[in-house]
Scaffold this motif. Structure first.
Motif, mmCIF file in Angstrom:
data_model
loop_
_atom_site.group_PDB
_atom_site.id
_atom_site.type_symbol
_atom_site.label_atom_id
_atom_site.label_comp_id
_atom_site.label_asym_id
_atom_site.label_seq_id
_atom_site.Cartn_x
_atom_site.Cartn_y
_atom_site.Cartn_z
ATOM 1 N N TYR A 19 8.863 27.998 4.573
ATOM 2 C CA TYR A 19 8.979 27.846 6.023
ATOM 3 C C TYR A 19 10.054 26.834 6.377
ATOM 4 C CZ TYR A 19 7.864 26.963 10.879
ATOM 5 O OH TYR A 19 7.959 26.816 12.242
ATOM 6 N N PHE A 28 -2.203 28.166 5.346
ATOM 7 C CA PHE A 28 -0.935 28.012 6.065
ATOM 8 C C PHE A 28 -1.045 28.437 7.521
ATOM 9 C CE2 PHE A 28 3.130 29.681 7.574
ATOM 10 C CZ PHE A 28 3.945 28.568 7.407
ATOM 11 N N MET A 67 4.721 26.604 2.721
ATOM 12 C CA MET A 67 5.303 25.464 3.449
ATOM 13 C C MET A 67 6.760 25.269 3.044
ATOM 14 S SD MET A 67 3.318 23.757 5.636
ATOM 15 C CE MET A 67 3.628 21.999 5.564
ATOM 16 N N ASN A 112 -3.185 23.421 9.967
ATOM 17 C CA ASN A 112 -1.825 23.389 9.434
ATOM 18 C C ASN A 112 -0.792 23.735 10.500
ATOM 19 O OD1 ASN A 112 -0.152 23.025 6.997
ATOM 20 N ND2 ASN A 112 0.399 25.157 7.358
ATOM 21 N N ILE A 145 2.262 21.396 11.711
ATOM 22 C CA ILE A 145 3.649 21.842 11.578
ATOM 23 C C ILE A 145 4.406 21.649 12.889
ATOM 24 C CG2 ILE A 145 5.080 23.925 11.398
ATOM 25 C CD1 ILE A 145 3.414 24.822 9.074
ATOM 26 N N ARG A 196 8.851 17.395 -1.641
ATOM 27 C CA ARG A 196 7.404 17.590 -1.537
ATOM 28 C C ARG A 196 6.765 17.289 -2.888
ATOM 29 N NH1 ARG A 196 4.830 21.895 -0.077
ATOM 30 N NH2 ARG A 196 3.422 20.673 1.191
#
Length: 254
Positions: A52, A234, A49, A239, A243, A30
């Motif tokens: 997760y 998030f 993120m 988002n 996801i 990332r």
């Protein structure tokens, strides 16, 4: 040029055996945004993120690159001296390439599968992620050849926009759409249709570059009324919606 430069990364690893989780130890790199001259890893790159996807079995690397110190995109933002310099786009991609060589050398220490690597980032980070992931066949001193890029996941990528910040670089690294080939890695693109910083047309042109090369492995997830950074919360609608697709994209192509 790199004298005094100190670049680091954060790594997020699964709490249990990744082999029993959807990610199975695949790697997610990332890259933070910030107009190529602000921002940073860690708090500035949405740790929720990172956590997760580590919990889903991916080994997540949050990477810093050298920032241009000539003209800050966000004037009040503080940038540490050890990550700032007169860096071009070429230098930033080279810095990220140095990380990929480190990763190739040390991946076993983290349980990271370098035969299945996804690269993701937002805005300037999305652009640099695209440049890094597509550069292997055309530019030396970029991504390490021992990594296999399974997919690109840019959020509102600022492809081709560095010129408006007076940042120079190789044509293909400034606009990664020019490097797309028939066998380029699949791409899943997040784009708000009300983005006032990165024109949504940029995402369209990136996908069109895939189609022009006969590569159908790309898609844009359009976010109605979504602005630049509409994914930052998030738990928010934008988002969480993305996801859902991001997880399935990574599972399909890992």
């Amino acid at each position: 040029m790199d004298e005094g430069l100190e670049l680091r990364f954060d790594v997020y690893t699964p709490l249990e055996d990744a082999a029993d989780l959807p990610g199975e130890g695949a790697t997610l790199i990332r890259i933070h945004g910030g107009g190529w001259d602000t921002g940073g890893k860690g708090e500035g790159n949405f740790p929720q993120m990172n956590k997760y996807f580590a919990a889903q079995g991916y080994v997540v690397f949050d990477v810093q690159y050298g920032l241009n110190d000539q003209d800050q995109f966000v004037e009040f933002a503080e940038v540490a001296d050890e990550v700032a310099g007169a860096f071009s786009i070429d230098d930033m991609v080279r810095h990220l390439g140095l990380f990929t060589t480190y990763l190739a050398d040390h991946h076993e220490e983290y349980g990271a599968d370098i035969d299945s690597v996804f690269i993701s980032g937002g805005s300037a980070g999305g652009h640099l992620g695209n440049a890094l992931g597509l550069s292997g066949n055309q530019y030396d001193d970029t991504i390490d050849s021992r990594l296999t890029v399974s997919g690109l996941i840019p959020f509102y990528p600022a492809n081709g926009l560095a010129q408006y910040r007076d940042l120079t670089g190789e044509e293909g690294l400034v606009d990664p759409a020019l490097m797309v080939e028939e066998d380029s890695p699949p791409a899943l693109i997040y784009q708000g249709d009300k983005d006032a910083i990165v024109d949504p047309q940029v995402a369209k042109l990136f996908r069109e570059a895939y189609l022009e090369q006969g590569n159908t492995e790309s898609a844009i997830i359009w976010m109605p009324y979504g602005a630049h950074g509409s994914d930052l919360y998030f738990s928010g609608f934008y988002n969480q919606t993305f996801i859902y697709y991001m997880e399935r994209f990574m599972y399909q192509y890992r």
